[in-house]
Design a protein around this motif. Structure first.
Motif, PDB file in Angstrom:
ATOM      1  N   ASP A 202      14.459 -70.302  40.196  1.00 23.43           N
ATOM      2  CA  ASP A 202      13.442 -70.893  41.141  1.00 23.43           C
ATOM      3  C   ASP A 202      13.820 -70.322  42.327  1.00 23.43           C
ATOM      4  N   GLY A 203      13.222 -69.155  42.705  1.00 28.08           N
ATOM      5  CA  GLY A 203      13.516 -68.141  43.735  1.00 28.08           C
ATOM      6  C   GLY A 203      13.677 -66.699  43.432  1.00 28.08           C
ATOM      7  N   ASN A 204      14.128 -66.057  44.235  1.00 25.49           N
ATOM      8  CA  ASN A 204      14.228 -64.616  44.188  1.00 25.49           C
ATOM      9  C   ASN A 204      15.860 -63.966  44.188  1.00 25.49           C
ATOM     10  N   LEU A 205      15.921 -62.924  43.096  1.00 25.78           N
ATOM     11  CA  LEU A 205      17.339 -62.448  43.239  1.00 25.78           C
ATOM     12  C   LEU A 205      17.115 -60.970  43.769  1.00 25.78           C
ATOM     13  N   VAL A 206      17.959 -60.557  44.806  1.00 22.62           N
ATOM     14  CA  VAL A 206      17.690 -59.082  45.229  1.00 22.62           C
ATOM     15  C   VAL A 206      18.956 -58.464  44.947  1.00 22.62           C
ATOM     16  N   LEU A 207      19.066 -57.317  44.612  1.00 23.70           N
ATOM     17  CA  LEU A 207      20.343 -56.250  44.600  1.00 23.70           C
ATOM     18  C   LEU A 207      20.266 -55.243  45.572  1.00 23.70           C
ATOM     19  N   VAL A 208      21.227 -55.055  46.530  1.00 17.49           N
ATOM     20  CA  VAL A 208      21.337 -53.909  47.203  1.00 17.49           C
ATOM     21  C   VAL A 208      22.584 -53.198  46.989  1.00 17.49           C
ATOM     22  N   SER A 209      22.355 -51.827  46.531  1.00 19.27           N
ATOM     23  CA  SER A 209      23.582 -50.849  46.070  1.00 19.27           C
ATOM     24  C   SER A 209      23.483 -50.025  47.085  1.00 19.27           C
ATOM     25  N   GLU A 210      24.279 -49.963  48.248  1.00 21.51           N
ATOM     26  CA  GLU A 210      24.442 -49.176  49.384  1.00 21.51           C
ATOM     27  C   GLU A 210      25.439 -48.176  49.260  1.00 21.51           C
ATOM     28  N   CYS A 211      25.107 -46.876  49.962  1.00 21.89           N
ATOM     29  CA  CYS A 211      26.118 -45.909  50.141  1.00 21.89           C
ATOM     30  C   CYS A 211      26.897 -46.130  51.492  1.00 21.89           C
ATOM     31  N   ASP A 212      27.724 -45.085  51.708  1.00 25.35           N
ATOM     32  CA  ASP A 212      28.529 -44.984  52.995  1.00 25.35           C
ATOM     33  C   ASP A 212      29.272 -46.180  53.616  1.00 25.35           C
ATOM     34  N   GLU A 213      29.764 -47.029  52.493  1.00 26.24           N
ATOM     35  CA  GLU A 213      30.656 -48.246  53.183  1.00 26.24           C
ATOM     36  C   GLU A 213      31.885 -47.510  53.509  1.00 26.24           C
ATOM     37  N   GLU A 214      32.463 -46.598  52.936  1.00 25.83           N
ATOM     38  CA  GLU A 214      33.770 -46.177  53.504  1.00 25.83           C
ATOM     39  C   GLU A 214      33.770 -45.277  54.533  1.00 25.83           C
ATOM     40  N   ASP A 215      32.775 -45.248  55.072  1.00 25.06           N
ATOM     41  CA  ASP A 215      32.880 -44.529  56.472  1.00 25.06           C
ATOM     42  C   ASP A 215      32.364 -45.073  57.515  1.00 25.06           C
ATOM     43  N   SER A 216      30.918 -45.241  57.744  1.00 28.66           N
ATOM     44  CA  SER A 216      30.273 -45.636  59.009  1.00 28.66           C
ATOM     45  C   SER A 216      29.259 -46.784  58.648  1.00 28.66           C
ATOM     46  N   SER A 217      29.117 -47.063  57.522  1.00 29.69           N
ATOM     47  CA  SER A 217      28.295 -48.268  57.061  1.00 29.69           C
ATOM     48  C   SER A 217      27.000 -48.159  57.277  1.00 29.69           C
ATOM     49  N   ASN A 218      26.583 -46.718  57.292  1.00 30.02           N
ATOM     50  CA  ASN A 218      24.841 -46.603  57.613  1.00 30.02           C
ATOM     51  C   ASN A 218      24.083 -46.750  56.643  1.00 30.02           C
ATOM     52  N   GLY A 219      24.789 -47.045  55.170  1.00 35.74           N
ATOM     53  CA  GLY A 219      24.112 -47.448  54.231  1.00 35.74           C
ATOM     54  C   GLY A 219      23.353 -48.897  54.450  1.00 35.74           C
ATOM     55  N   ILE A 220      24.468 -49.748  54.403  1.00 32.78           N
ATOM     56  CA  ILE A 220      24.032 -51.341  54.644  1.00 32.78           C
ATOM     57  C   ILE A 220      23.231 -51.400  55.735  1.00 32.78           C
ATOM     58  N   LEU A 221      23.390 -50.601  56.836  1.00 35.06           N
ATOM     59  CA  LEU A 221      22.521 -50.745  58.318  1.00 35.06           C
ATOM     60  C   LEU A 221      21.023 -50.467  58.106  1.00 35.06           C
ATOM     61  N   SER A 222      21.139 -49.236  57.227  1.00 37.90           N
ATOM     62  CA  SER A 222      19.709 -48.941  56.788  1.00 37.90           C
ATOM     63  C   SER A 222      19.091 -49.739  55.840  1.00 37.90           C
ATOM     64  N   SER A 223      19.715 -50.225  54.958  1.00 38.91           N
ATOM     65  CA  SER A 223      19.030 -51.225  53.997  1.00 38.91           C
ATOM     66  C   SER A 223      18.393 -52.423  54.626  1.00 38.91           C
ATOM     67  N   LEU A 224      18.935 -52.611  55.871  1.00 38.91           N
ATOM     68  CA  LEU A 224      18.349 -54.031  56.341  1.00 38.91           C
ATOM     69  C   LEU A 224      17.015 -53.797  56.825  1.00 38.91           C
ATOM     70  N   LYS A 225      16.463 -52.652  57.160  1.00 37.21           N
ATOM     71  CA  LYS A 225      15.184 -52.367  57.143  1.00 37.21           C
ATOM     72  C   LYS A 225      14.333 -52.676  55.937  1.00 37.21           C
ATOM     73  N   ASP A 226      14.870 -52.452  54.855  1.00 37.21           N
ATOM     74  CA  ASP A 226      14.168 -52.593  53.527  1.00 37.21           C
ATOM     75  C   ASP A 226      14.354 -54.055  53.154  1.00 37.21           C
ATOM     76  N   LEU A 227      15.179 -54.843  53.499  1.00 29.84           N
ATOM     77  CA  LEU A 227      15.167 -56.308  53.307  1.00 29.84           C
ATOM     78  C   LEU A 227      14.465 -57.031  54.362  1.00 29.84           C
ATOM     79  N   LYS A 228      14.164 -56.410  55.439  1.00 33.42           N
ATOM     80  CA  LYS A 228      13.362 -56.944  56.370  1.00 33.42           C
ATOM     81  C   LYS A 228      11.923 -56.849  56.131  1.00 33.42           C
ATOM     82  N   ALA A 229      11.673 -55.715  55.450  1.00 32.09           N
ATOM     83  CA  ALA A 229      10.245 -55.419  55.018  1.00 32.09           C
ATOM     84  C   ALA A 229       9.970 -56.417  53.756  1.00 32.09           C
TER      85      ALA A 229
END
Length: 549
Positions: free
Chosen positions: A161-188
Motif C-alpha cells: 500500500d505505497g511504493n518501493l524505490v531502489l537507488v543503486s548509486e556509484c561514487d560512494e567510495e570517493d565523493s558521493s556524487n552518485g547519491i547527490l546526482s540521484s537526488l534530482k531523479d528522486l525529486k523528479a
C-alpha cells in the motif's frame, strides 16, 4: 521469513564478478549491467519507464546510477520507501598476485586456503559460511538484498500500500556524487508521481565494534564527517640561523599532537561517542629542497560528529589551535633559551603571538583591505587552478588559501582553518517527526520478529559509525551550520559544490540494515552468509511491510 538466501547469494556473486572500482570504467559497466538486469524483470518489461539509467551530473567521467520503483496496488497511498545501496568498490591492489580473481569469490577462497592465514580468517575460509571477494561485504551483498526485494515486490505489488524505490548509486567510495546526482531523479519522481518519501533503508556493511563482539548492529541515522584543514605559516630562515625564524612544521606537529586521538574532541550524543579526530595528511608546501625553512605547512584531520554543526567544529578548533600555537611558542622559547645558555649566544625575546583565523575571517579581511582587486584576482586564480588535473579537492583548497595568504598585509606566523572536502552531514533519528517515529517503531518491531531466527543478538544503535551515502538524504543542520561549510571551503563553487536544497527537498529519515562481516577495504574482506544473505533481506522486508504493507 522469506527463503531468499540462495537467490541473494547468486545476485551478490553476479555483482561482485563485475569489477567496479570507483573512478574507473567499471562504474559505467556495472550501472549498465544492473539496468539491463532490472529492465528484464517482467514488471519492468511492462513498465519500462519505472527503471532508469541515470548519468551522474557535473562530471567528466561517465558513470551511472540505476533507479527503479514498484507501485503498490494494495491501496491508494503515495507513501514511499527508498532502498539505497552503492555499486562501486575500492581498488584491488592489495590482492597482489590474486588480483585477477579478487572479484571471483569461489575461486578466491580456495586460493586463500593455501596461504598462511590468521586463525580467525582460516576458520572463516574453511567453514563455508563466509563469502570473500572485493565488494562482497562493502556492499554488493547489501545491494543484492535490495534488488531481491525490488524483484519480489515487482512480482507481488498487491502486497504494497505505497511504493518501493531502489537507488543503486556509484561514487560512494570517493565523493558521493552518485547519491547527490540521484537526488534530482528522486525529486523528479516525487513531483511526477506524488511520492511521499516516508523512510529510507541503506544497506551498507556492519562489523564488530571490538574483539569478541558477537552483536549484529542495525543503525538509526549516521555519523557526520568533516575534513577540517589548516594552512600554517611560519617565518622563514636559513637553517644555520634557525632561531631567527619559526618553522611551520614545528607548529603543525604541535597542532597534530594536540588534536590527534583527543577524546575531548569526541562529540557525544544519545549516549554514543564517535572516534576522535585523526590526521589524514601532514606536509609542508615547499616545492623542492633548499636550506631555508618552509614558508608554510598543510595538515587536515578526519573529524566525526554526532550533534556538532560545521560551525561548532570550527569554533572548537580555533580554540584548540590557539592553545597548540601557544604551546609551540612556549616550547620554542624554552629550547631557544637553553640553546643560548649552551652556545653563549645572546637571547632575544620572541616576537610572535598565536594567530588563528577561519578562512572566512581571512577572506573578509582581505576583501575589506583590497576590495575588487583581490576578488578579481582570486576568481581568475581559481579558474586557472582548475586546469591542473593533478590537484584533488583537498590540495586545490590548500593552493587557494596559499594564494589568498599572499595578500595578507600582516604576514606574521598564523594558522588558517578551513574545510577542504565534501561534508557528509550527520543524521540523528530523535523521533521528533511522525516519519521518524514510524520508522523507529517499524525497525524495533522488525528486529523482534526476526531475532528468533538468528543465534546472535541483533542490536540497534543510533549512529552508523562509517562514512556513507546515508548522509545525503536528510539534513539536520540549520542554515548557520551549512553557511559555515560554504564560506569556509575555498573550493566551493569551483572545484566543489553540493546542492543542500536537493537534500532538504527529499529529507527522509534513514536507517542502515546491512551485511555483517570483517575487513572491508582489505584483502580478506568477507561476509557472514546467514546474516548477510538471509537475515538482512528479511529485516529490511519487515520494515517495509510495517511502513507500506
Amino acid at each position: 521469513m522469506l527463503r531468499c538466501k540462495e537467490e541473494v547469494s547468486s545476485l551478490t556473486k553476479e555483482l561482485v564478478n563485475i569489477e567496479s572500482i570507483v573512478n574507473t570504467d567499471g562504474e559505467k559497466e556495472i550501472g549498465i549491467e544492473l539496468y539491463n538486469l532490472i529492465s528484464n524483470f517482467p514488471y519492468f518489461i511492462k513498465n519500462p519507464s519505472q527503471v532508469i539509467l541515470s548519468q551522474t551530473r557535473n562530471e567528466t567521467i561517465e558513470r551511472y546510477n540505476v533507479l527503479a520503483f514498484v507501485k503498490g496496488t494494495k491501496g491508494t497511498s503515495n507513501n514511499t520507501v527508498i532502498l539505497i545501496g552503492h555499486m562501486d568498490t575500492v581498488g584491488i591492489d592489495d590482492f597482489n598476485h590474486l588480483s585477477e580473481i579478487a572479484t571471483r569469490p569461489d575461486e578466491l577462497v580456495e586460493e586463500f586456503k593455501k596461504e598462511v592465514l590468521s586463525p580467525l580468517v582460516r576458520e572463516h575460509a574453511e567453514s563455508g559460511e563466509w563469502m570473500f571477494g572485493r565488494g562482497s561485504l562493502d556492499m554488493k551483498s547489501g545491494l543484492a538484498s535490495n534488488i531481491y526485494l525490488l524483484k519480489y515486490y515487482s512480482e507481488h505489488p498487491e502486497e504494497l500500500d505505497g511504493n518501493l524505490v531502489l537507488v543503486s548509486e556509484c561514487d560512494e567510495e570517493d565523493s558521493s556524487n552518485g547519491i547527490l546526482s540521484s537526488l534530482k531523479d528522486l525529486k523528479a519522481w516525487k513531483e511526477e508521481h506524488n511520492f511521499n518519501y516516508i523512510g529510507a533503508i541503506n544497506s551498507d556493511f556492519v562489523s564488530p565494534r571490538y574483539e569478541g563482539d558477537e552483536n549484529r548492529y542495525i543503525y538509526k541515522g549516521t555519523v557526520g564527517k568533516l575534513l577540517p584543514s589548516f594552512f600554517i605559516t611560519g617565518a622563514e630562515t636559513h637553517v644555520g640561523s634557525c632561531f631567527e625564524g619559526l618553522d611551520p612544521n614545528f607548529l603543525a606537529a604541535e597542532l597534530t599532537r594536540h588534536i590527534d586521538y583527543n577524546p575531548d574532541l569526541c562529540d557525544e550524543a544519545l549516549g554514543e561517542i564517535p572516534a576522535p579526530p585523526v590526521s589524514l595528511k601532514q606536509m609542508d608546501l615547499k616545492p623542492s629542497y633548499t636550506v631555508q625553512t618552509a614558508l608554510s605547512a598543510y595538515v587536515y584531520y578526519n573529524f566525526f560528529v554526532h550533534s556538532w554543526s560545521p560551525k561548532d567544529v570550527l569554533e572548537r578548533l580555533k580554540v584548540e589551535a590557539t592553545i597548540a600555537f601557544q604551546n609551540a611558542l612556549e616550547l620554542y622559547t624554552e629550547r631557544y633559551k637553553k640553546y643560548c645558555e649552551m652556545s653563549g649566544e645572546p637571547y632575544r625575546e620572541t616576537i610572535w603571538t598565536p594567530r588563528v583565523f577561519t578562512y572566512e575571517e581571512m577572506n573578509d579581511l582581505l576583501v575589506d583591505e583590497h576590495g575588487e582587486a583581490y576578488l578579481s584576482h582570486m576568481e581568475s586564480f581559481k579558474k586557472e587552478l582548475l586546469q591542473d588535473d593533478s590537484l584533488d579537492i583537498r590540495m586545490y583548497a590548500a593552493r587557494v588559501v596559499e594564494e589568498a595568504w599572499k595578500w595578507m598585509p600582516d604576514k606574521r606566523p598564523a594558522m588558517i582553518v578551513f574545510y577542504s572536502s565534501v561534508y557528509s552531514p550527520r543524521i540523528a533519528l530523535s523521533g521528533e517527526t511522525e516519519n521518524e517515529r514510524n520508522l523507529i517503531s517499524a525497525l524495533d518491531e522488525a528486529v523482534l520478529a526476526v531475532q528468533p531466527e538468528y543465534e546472535h543478538p541483533i542490536v540497534i544503535r543510533n549512529f552508523f559509525p562509517y562514512i556513507s551515502d546515508m548522509s545525503f538524504v536528510a539534513l539536520n543542520d540549520d542554515e548557520e551550520g551549512i553557511s559555515a561549510i560554504i564560506e569556509n571551503n575555498p573550493s566551493w563553487g569551483t572545484k566543489h559544490y553540493v546542492n543542500f536544497q536537493d537534500i532538504r527537498d527529499i529529507n527522509v529519515p534513514i536507517i542502515n540494515i546491512g551485511p555483517y562481516g570483517y575487513d572491508a577495504h582489505k584483502k580478506y574482506e568477507r561476509l557472514e552468509k546467514k546474516f548477510s544473505l538471509e537475515i538482512v533481506p528479511n529485516l529490511t522486508n519487515e520494515v517495509i511491510r510495517r511502513l507500506i504493507g
